[in-house]
Motif scaffolding. Structure first.
Motif, PDB file in Angstrom:
ATOM      1  N   ARG A 246       0.856  -1.189   0.000  1.00  0.00           N
ATOM      2  CA  ARG A 246       0.000   0.000   0.000  1.00  0.00           C
ATOM      3  C   ARG A 246       0.892   1.239   0.000  1.00  0.00           C
ATOM      4  NH1 ARG A 246      -5.341   0.863   1.758  1.00  0.00           N
ATOM      5  NH2 ARG A 246      -5.799   2.926   2.614  1.00  0.00           N
ATOM      6  N   THR A 247       0.663   2.141  -0.950  1.00  0.00           N
ATOM      7  CA  THR A 247       1.489   3.334  -1.108  1.00  0.00           C
ATOM      8  C   THR A 247       0.618   4.577  -0.959  1.00  0.00           C
ATOM      9  OG1 THR A 247       2.910   2.146  -2.655  1.00  0.00           O
ATOM     10  CG2 THR A 247       3.103   4.541  -2.632  1.00  0.00           C
ATOM     11  N   THR A 248       1.106   5.537  -0.164  1.00  0.00           N
ATOM     12  CA  THR A 248       0.379   6.779   0.062  1.00  0.00           C
ATOM     13  C   THR A 248       1.285   7.958  -0.288  1.00  0.00           C
ATOM     14  OG1 THR A 248      -0.854   5.752   1.883  1.00  0.00           O
ATOM     15  CG2 THR A 248      -0.920   8.155   1.734  1.00  0.00           C
ATOM     16  N   VAL A 249       0.761   8.871  -1.095  1.00  0.00           N
ATOM     17  CA  VAL A 249       1.470  10.090  -1.479  1.00  0.00           C
ATOM     18  C   VAL A 249       0.708  11.272  -0.881  1.00  0.00           C
ATOM     19  CG1 VAL A 249       2.239  11.549  -3.393  1.00  0.00           C
ATOM     20  CG2 VAL A 249       2.330   9.045  -3.602  1.00  0.00           C
ATOM     21  N   THR A 250       1.387  12.033  -0.009  1.00  0.00           N
ATOM     22  CA  THR A 250       0.766  13.155   0.692  1.00  0.00           C
ATOM     23  C   THR A 250       1.521  14.433   0.355  1.00  0.00           C
ATOM     24  OG1 THR A 250       0.158  11.677   2.520  1.00  0.00           O
ATOM     25  CG2 THR A 250       0.060  14.052   2.935  1.00  0.00           C
TER      26      THR A 250
END
Length: 300
Positions: A150-154
């Motif tokens: 799971r990858t999150t870009v903030t």
């Protein structure tokens, strides 16, 4: 360099990641049998960026058609050999900036889960090639014979962050000859490529596929991948599935001809946008205050 081993509490499946080498996945084993292509190994990935296992291709997957791009109103220059930019055989910038990048920080770790993050704004080299301040988080979990990534870009600045990245899981089935591996793919749209591996703008329908690999080779681009699409390779008594669970509408399928650890592999690459999208458009963005989350999984 510390290797983190994850254990599936319900099966003999294990996985290994190395946060200090780009958060690369280096192993996925079922009862001791290695199912990831090791190619030239971790040392070659660290010293020369030669991909293996499950590397992240960030902030762009595959290649760009030139050394400059303009996205979200910002123009950037990427020069192979500078600021972590590598070139393909045609001299085109390839696979982004994070090959074996050492600056990941582990934020959570347990027997079956690992989370690490990278602050892009903290490194001027990274911002030089991708001038969008943001936090990149990768969380991996192993359960029920399934490795979930799971990858999150903030976004951490006032500029939206283009999403053109991907992963490159190198899969292998050591219990069967390559020619006997069966490739399974859903219906897709085939993007035709030129001799440099760049989309020409033409496309054609690609029906669902279930056929033996034989002597065939793939280095093909596709889009119109729906959330939940399943790609698989099977052979002998094994089947390995890659599920594009969320946020990966494009893929590159790669299976070179030949023998040996660098060739006896097949890849279904989850991609947030097709090759060269940073220059051509057709990508989503993580806007300030709206983190973007993507997820794929590999089931043994």
């Amino acid at each position: 360099m510390r290797v983190v081993t994850l254990h599936d509490p319900a099966s003999p499946v294990t996985a290994q990641f190395v946060p200090g080498a780009g958060m690369v996945g280096t192993s996925l084993r079922d009862d001791g049998t290695e199912l990831l292509g090791q190619r030239r190994g971790l040392d070659a990935y660290v010293t020369a960026g030669k991909t293996m296992g499950i590397p992240i291709l960030y902030p762009w997957a595959n290649r760009l058609s030139a050394n400059t791009y303009t996205a979200e109103g910002v123009t950037a220059k990427v020069t192979p050999g500078e600021n972590r930019v590598r070139a393909d055989p045609n001299g085109l910038p390839i696979h982004g900036l994070l090959a074996a990048y050492p600056g990941w920080r582990v934020t959570a770790e347990s027997a079956a889960e690992l989370t690490a993050e990278l602050d892009f704004a903290a490194d001027p080299q990274l911002l030089a090639g991708f001038p969008y301040p943001h936090l990149l988080t990768v969380a991996v979990r192993l359960a029920d014979r399934t490795l979930t990534v799971r990858t999150t870009v903030t976004a951490t600045g006032d500029t939206a962050v283009p999403l053109c990245f991907g992963f490159h899981p190198y899969l292998r089935l050591p219990d069967a000859a390559r020619a006997e591996w069966v490739v399974h793919t859903p219906p897709l749209r085939h993007l035709l490529l030129d001799d440099r591996g760049l989309p020409t703008g033409a496309s054609e329908p690609a029906p669902a596929r279930e056929e033996a690999l034989g002597d065939n080779a793939f280095d093909d681009a596709y889009d119109q991948v729906p959330d939940g699409a399943v790609f698989a390779v099977s052979g002998g008594s094994r089947r390995v599935e890659v599920r594009f669970e969320r946020g990966y509408p494009a893929t590159q399928i790669f299976a070179p001809r030949g023998e040996g650890p660098e060739k006896e592999i097949v890849c279904f690459e989850p991609m947030t946008a097709p090759t060269d999208a940073l220059r051509r458009g057709g990508y989503r963005s993580a806007r300030p205050g709206e983190p973007a989350v993507t997820q794929f999984s590999i089931r043994v």
